[in-house]
Design an enzyme around this catalytic site. Sequence first.
Site, PDB file in Angstrom:
ATOM      1  CE  LYS A   1     -15.163  37.022 -46.486  1.00 53.34           C
ATOM      2  NZ  LYS A   1     -14.599  38.378 -46.577  1.00 53.34           N
TER       3      LYS A   1
ATOM      4  CG  ASP B   1     -15.956  41.611 -47.770  1.00 46.37           C
ATOM      5  OD1 ASP B   1     -16.372  41.846 -46.627  1.00 46.37           O
ATOM      6  OD2 ASP B   1     -15.675  40.462 -48.162  1.00 46.37           O
TER       7      ASP B   1
END
Length: 270
Positions: A69, A105
Amino acid sequence: MITGSTRLAGVIGYPARYSLSPALHNAAYVAMNQDIVYVALPVVNDIRTAVEAVRAFDMVGVSVTVPHKAAVIPYLDEISPVASKLNSVNTIVNRNGRLEGYSTDGTGFIEALSVAEFTVEASRCVVIGAGGAARAVVAALGEAEAGDIAILNRTVGKAEQTADIAARARVGGVDDIASADLVINTTPVGMGDTSNETPIDTSAISSRHLVVDIIYHPIRTALLQQAKSRGARIMNGLPMLVHQAALQIEIWTGQKPPIDTMFAALESDS
Ligand code: ATR
């Protein structure tokens, strides 16, 4: 049916083979009549080539998961303010060869809470853990105007760093649990070898709490089992997983996917 005009999307991560994202995304594309197919793309270390392939293959975009990420960021043309703050991208969209990075997220987490009819604004929150997932949750709770965000972590220095993410976040202690409205576990405690363990002593949990565990394997961790038996409302990690994927699909297609179809796909996949 896959044809010559079908476009490719996928998830870059390692390992990728156990990912639930292909089931979630493909069920949504079928229901939405989108000519997109989504596959797991295991990438060990050649991140740059993987990101450039999104452009080269004219892919719709890719999801990015553990452990890449942060590593994808240098190869993108632009990243959103939230992704920049978190140093974490979970979504890359290909806009005519220009690659933009987002993080869905935290927003996925907030959407999951709103489905559970939990009002974040002015609420008292306890976040357990201070890793990447915790940072996304703390940032999103801050954006959603939580009243207080107490961070409990094994390593206090990391809790201090994570508290810098949101104005009303601070390093907390076990005494914060009793008066909280929301308790969220972001640590891996409760998975695998630790499936009999809880990340906190649950004796302060009561019917006033919503207890969320971002773990979804097992479906009900020891923390959630104990919280339920103490009268709390509980939520596992699946709603957050579904909503962060739904936000990716919206970024890629401009349309909201059918959430119920995505949940149903998880049930038939497991
Ligand atoms: P992620 O990016 O997926 O959130 P991470 O960055 O590895 O994962 O963070 C995991 C978090 O869980 C960390 O806050 C970690 O605590 P430390 O900062 O002290 O390392 C916490 N954690 C992991 N295993 C734990 C355990 N057995 N007990 C308590 N906390 C644990």
